[in-house]
Each structure stands twice: as structure tokens, then as C-alpha cells.
Design a protein around this motif. Structure first.
Motif, PDB file in Angstrom:
ATOM      1  N   GLU A  56       0.847  -1.236   0.233  1.00  0.00           N
ATOM      2  CA  GLU A  56       0.120  -0.121  -0.127  1.00  0.00           C
ATOM      3  C   GLU A  56       0.930   1.300  -0.072  1.00  0.00           C
ATOM      4  O   GLU A  56       0.571   2.332  -0.332  1.00  0.00           O
ATOM      5  CB  GLU A  56      -0.920   0.028   1.244  1.00  0.00           C
ATOM      6  CG  GLU A  56      -1.922   1.229   1.449  1.00  0.00           C
ATOM      7  CD  GLU A  56      -2.395   1.183   2.684  1.00  0.00           C
ATOM      8  OE1 GLU A  56      -2.579   2.260   3.452  1.00  0.00           O
ATOM      9  OE2 GLU A  56      -3.017   0.235   2.942  1.00  0.00           O
ATOM     10  N   GLY A  57       2.052   1.260   0.863  1.00  0.00           N
ATOM     11  CA  GLY A  57       2.978   2.211   0.846  1.00  0.00           C
ATOM     12  C   GLY A  57       3.577   2.950  -0.345  1.00  0.00           C
ATOM     13  O   GLY A  57       4.018   3.963  -0.669  1.00  0.00           O
ATOM     14  N   LEU A  58       3.644   1.800  -1.650  1.00  0.00           N
ATOM     15  CA  LEU A  58       4.127   2.319  -2.867  1.00  0.00           C
ATOM     16  C   LEU A  58       3.392   3.426  -3.486  1.00  0.00           C
ATOM     17  O   LEU A  58       3.912   4.068  -4.074  1.00  0.00           O
ATOM     18  CB  LEU A  58       4.161   1.055  -3.711  1.00  0.00           C
ATOM     19  CG  LEU A  58       5.281   0.053  -3.485  1.00  0.00           C
ATOM     20  CD1 LEU A  58       4.856  -1.346  -4.362  1.00  0.00           C
ATOM     21  CD2 LEU A  58       6.569   0.690  -3.624  1.00  0.00           C
ATOM     22  N   GLU A  59       1.917   3.531  -3.013  1.00  0.00           N
ATOM     23  CA  GLU A  59       1.090   4.725  -3.568  1.00  0.00           C
ATOM     24  C   GLU A  59       1.642   6.211  -3.315  1.00  0.00           C
ATOM     25  O   GLU A  59       1.474   6.970  -3.791  1.00  0.00           O
ATOM     26  CB  GLU A  59      -0.294   4.599  -3.192  1.00  0.00           C
ATOM     27  CG  GLU A  59      -0.650   3.143  -3.716  1.00  0.00           C
ATOM     28  CD  GLU A  59      -2.374   3.002  -3.355  1.00  0.00           C
ATOM     29  OE1 GLU A  59      -2.751   4.076  -2.516  1.00  0.00           O
ATOM     30  OE2 GLU A  59      -2.918   1.989  -3.541  1.00  0.00           O
ATOM     31  N   TYR A  60       2.416   6.106  -2.105  1.00  0.00           N
ATOM     32  CA  TYR A  60       2.615   7.720  -1.731  1.00  0.00           C
ATOM     33  C   TYR A  60       4.053   7.467  -1.070  1.00  0.00           C
ATOM     34  O   TYR A  60       4.694   8.460  -0.325  1.00  0.00           O
ATOM     35  CB  TYR A  60       1.640   8.181  -0.551  1.00  0.00           C
ATOM     36  CG  TYR A  60       1.619   7.067   0.489  1.00  0.00           C
ATOM     37  CD1 TYR A  60       2.287   6.743   1.649  1.00  0.00           C
ATOM     38  CD2 TYR A  60       0.303   6.190   0.527  1.00  0.00           C
ATOM     39  CE1 TYR A  60       2.171   5.901   2.756  1.00  0.00           C
ATOM     40  CE2 TYR A  60       0.105   5.333   1.594  1.00  0.00           C
ATOM     41  CZ  TYR A  60       0.814   5.246   2.480  1.00  0.00           C
ATOM     42  OH  TYR A  60       0.655   4.124   3.652  1.00  0.00           O
ATOM     43  N   ALA A  61       4.982   6.583  -1.517  1.00  0.00           N
ATOM     44  CA  ALA A  61       6.414   6.439  -0.900  1.00  0.00           C
ATOM     45  C   ALA A  61       7.301   7.496  -1.636  1.00  0.00           C
ATOM     46  O   ALA A  61       7.195   7.924  -2.801  1.00  0.00           O
ATOM     47  CB  ALA A  61       6.803   4.996  -1.202  1.00  0.00           C
ATOM     48  N   GLN A  62       8.370   7.864  -0.951  1.00  0.00           N
ATOM     49  CA  GLN A  62       9.316   8.911  -1.503  1.00  0.00           C
ATOM     50  C   GLN A  62      10.649   8.158  -1.446  1.00  0.00           C
ATOM     51  O   GLN A  62      11.142   7.280  -0.654  1.00  0.00           O
ATOM     52  CB  GLN A  62       9.571   9.915  -0.267  1.00  0.00           C
ATOM     53  CG  GLN A  62      10.785  10.695  -0.538  1.00  0.00           C
ATOM     54  CD  GLN A  62      10.816  11.677  -1.606  1.00  0.00           C
ATOM     55  OE1 GLN A  62       9.549  12.577  -1.720  1.00  0.00           O
ATOM     56  NE2 GLN A  62      11.375  11.583  -2.518  1.00  0.00           N
TER      57      GLN A  62
END
Length: 414
Positions: free
Chosen positions: A362-368
Motif C-alpha cells: 500500500e505504501g508504494l502509492e505515496y512512497a518517497q
């Protein structure tokens, strides 16, 4: 790639000197002579996280041998940066090798890498954010072999013993502070994390800040958003509800978590393999990192499959990389040693097979992604040194120093 997924930032000077001796080429015809032999011998150099990864890569190489008729030798590096630097300086680089995103720009600027990205048949199946980490001067150089993000890993036994339920999973900074306080006691610290920007940086994103602007052309370190993030982490440390791994006699967050010195830690999906290997009896689950004042935020880490610009087997090497990054092979790697596929087409099946890893996916959608400007690893190393003293230091000074140190490096990189 180590379990901490924070590749050493050392050897920068030696690496830089070695890379300047390398020639540059682009495209699969390159500047090196191509072998016309039907059977070619490819060498692959990897920095493995353990036996499971080594076995998986060698099995994938063996499958390629069977299907292609080529021979492949997989070697495991003890010090990836040093060995690659020496290989390039001696004009005997491996054909294919791991390239961490923190060192990628140095290799690309030195002309050591074949820019094969646009020739990869499935380049369009990787997210733009991941590809940006391996793009140099607007050219996609190499494709990511896998990806990892950060999540909040919870010891479910300690959680339940404290009277907490799934409804108490923290979704905000205030809730994180509250549960960390509840879980602290009897030799256990509520939250233990690494003292480096590769972990603390997630709070900067959640606060609405980051080290540079999206184009990595300007430093944005010395900002109110980043100050708010460091002050929040400092408060947790000062209150004793959070600690750095070294402060609880642990080498990394996973060790603190596995040995019961941490009830929660912030780590990537590589911790699953470490838990299975070293702490199989510790029950745990991962949830998304709590959102900050600016919303959710996490960090992404990746490594690409590099091909040497001076390899005499570039076409065969590209065929090998295409095989290693296929959906089927990425899923096999995920099953074998816990990495997350970098191919968009593989992610859905990955989460079906590994539902416990859904929070990381899920974190890939907003990862830096990391800063990938040539020479920035020296700035990052100093930033990490400064962060080690965060509990008693002045966050504003840490950020001002980062801003000052990074500005000339970004100026040279433009």
C-alpha cells in the motif's frame, strides 16, 4: 542489500576515482565489442541479504542457462561498492550486478552503466516513481529488481498483553505516541528505530517536507515541516517511549524487535525474512505508518540490475535481466526471500500470496524515493551522523547543516 536495507555510504572517494576511469556507452551495441559466440559466459555480482537470496538468484540464473544456452556465474560480493570500483578500474567489470539507488548516480555519471532501460521490453510496467530513481539526465538507465517500503511492525503478543486491539493501530502521530507509551515498560521500549534518515525521513514526508524538491534541483531541508518532524521524533526519544536501536544494545530495529527490547519498530519487508530466520517464535504484523500533519508518508528503497557499459555480452546480459525481472521470476524471489516485486503486474498476486505484506505494498502509492544526485551520499552520511545525536541536539541546526552541505552538491549535479 542488508537486512537494514541501508547500503554502506563509505568508499565514496575510491568509488568516484574508479568510475572516472570507465568509458561510457548507450544502447545494446555499446562501446564494447559484442561476442558473436552462440554460447556466452555471463558473470553476475550480487550483494545478498542471506543464503535464501543467494540460492534464489542462482536458481534463476540456472533457469536462464537452460532456456538460453548461455552460461551464468553468480558471485556474492563481500563489499559491493569496493569490488565494483576495483572491477571497473581494472576494466574487468561483471556483466550484470546490483546497483543501489544511493550509488546509482555515481555509476551513471562515471559512464559505467549501459543505458538499456528503453530497450527493456517491459519498462512500461514499472511505476514512474521507481524508474525515477534509476534515471540519469532524463535517460532510463536500468530497471529496478524489487522494491521495499517502510511499515510499522508490531509484536502482537506484547500488543494484546497491554490490552490493545486492532482498533488501536495508530493512524496519527498522537496515536503513535499514545501506544508507544502504553507499550513501554519492563525492559521493552514502545518504538525502536534506526538513527538514520532512511527511517526518520518518513516522518519528514508525513509532515509535508523532504530533503530536496521533487526534481532534486534545490535543497528543501531547512523547512518548518522538517523541523516539526525532527522535533516530534526528539520528543518521543526524550519521553523514553522511543529509542534508537543502538541505545537498546541492538544492531538494527529488527534485532531489537526480535529480542523483545522493542514492542514496535519501523522497517521494510526484508524484516520478514529476518524474523523467520532468527526469531521464528515472535508473532508480529505490519500496519501502515501513521499519517502525519500532511498525511501518509513512507520511504521506498530499490536496487536495479546494472549492466556494464564495457561488457562484451550486452545483448545476452539484457536477455538475462529481462528474465530476472519477469513477473514469474519476481514472484519467485518474493516467495524465496521476502522482497516486494517492482513490476506493477506482479503486485496484486504478491499481496494475494502474502496478505501480511499488504501494508508495505500500500505504501508504494505515496512512497518517497532517496536522493539520487551524484555525490550526495557524503551529505547523507553526515546527516545520519547528526541524527545519531537527535535526542539532545538542536533539530534546527541539524537541518541547517544539511541544507548548507547539500546545496553545492545539488548545484554540481544539475
Amino acid at each position: 542489500m542488508t537486512r537494514r536495507l541501508s547500503p554502506p555510504l563509505g568508499c565514496a572517494l575510491a568509488l568516484s576515482l574508479a568510475l572516472t576511469a570507465c568509458s561510457s556507452s548507450s544502447g545494446t551495441s555499446g562501446g564494447s565489442e559484442q561476442s558473436d559466440a552462440a554460447q556466452q559466459h555471463l558473470t553476475v555480482l550480487i550483494a545478498t541479504s542471506g543464503d535464501a537470496e543467494t540460492r534464489a538468484v542462482r536458481a534463476a540464473a540456472a533457469a536462464f542457462e537452460d532456456s538460453s544456452g548461455h552460461e551464468v556465474t553468480v558471485e556474492v560480493a563481500k563489499d559491493m561498492d569496493q569490488q565494483l570500483g576495483q572491477a571497473f578500474a581494472g576494466n574487468k567489470p561483471p556483466d550484470v550486478f546490483y546497483v543501489g539507488s544511493d550509488q546509482f548516480a555515481n555509476y551513471a555519471r562515471g559512464g559505467s552503466l549501459l543505458a538499456y532501460g528503453e530497450d527493456h521490453p517491459d519498462a512500461g510496467d514499472f511505476s514512474e516513481g521507481l524508474l525515477a530513481s534509476f534515471t540519469y539526465e532524463d535517460e532510463l538507465v536500468c530497471v529496478p529488481k524489487d522494491v521495499s517500503t517502510l511499515g510499522l511492525v508490531i509484536n502482537t503478543d506484547v500488543w494484546e498483553a497491554a490490552g490493545l486491539t486492532d482498533e488501536d493501530h495508530p493512524t496519527t502521530w498522537d496515536e503513535l505516541r499514545e501506544v508507544a507509551s502504553t507499550l513501554t515498560g519492563d525492559g521493552t521500549t514502545g518504538l525502536v528505530l534506526a538513527d538514520e534518515y532512511q527511517r526518520i525521513g518518513a516522518f519528514m514526508k508525513q509532515s509535508g517536507g523532504w530533503i530536496t524538491d521533487p526534481a532534486q534541483g534545490e535543497m528543501t531541508a531547512d523547512s518548518p515541516e522538517n523541523l516539526r518532524a525532527l522535533e516530534f521524533v526528539q520528543d518521543l526519544l526524550d519521553e523514553g517511549v522511543a529509542a534508537f536501536a543502538k541505545d537498546v544494545d541492538a544492531g538494527w530495529g529488527g534485532e531489537a524487535f526480535g529480542t523483545g527490547r522493542a514492542a514496535m519498530t519501523i522497517e521494510g519487508n526484508w524484516i520478514d525474512g529476518a524474523m523467520k530466520a532468527d526469531y521464528p517464535d515472535v508473532p508480529h504484523r505490519v500496519v501502515p505508518l501513521p499519517a502525519g500533519p500532511a498525511g501518509p508518508g513512507t520511504l521506498a528503497f530499490s536496487t536495479c540490475w546494472g549492466i556494464a557499459a564495457d561488457s562484451p555480452h550486452q545483448a545476452a546480459a539484457l536477455d538475462l535481466v529481462t528474465h530476472l525481472t519477469s513477473v514469474e521470476q519476481q514472484l519467485a524471489f518474493a516467495d524465496a526471500f521476502g522482497v516486494m516485486p517492482s513490476r506493477t503486474a506482479a503486485l496484486e498476486e504478491y499481496t494475494d500470496r502474502h496478505p501480511g505484506s499488504a501494508a508495505w505494498a500500500e505504501g508504494l502509492e505515496y512512497a518517497q524515493g532517496p536522493v539520487t544526485v551524484p555525490g550526495f551520499e557524503k551529505v547523507a552520511r553526515q546527516f545520519n551522523t547528526d541524527l545519531q545525536a537527535l535526542r539532545t541536539a538542536e533539530p534546527a541546526k541539524i537541518l541547517a547543516d544539511l541544507q548548507r552541505n547539500g546545496t553545492p552538491v545539488l548545484a554540481r549535479g544539475r
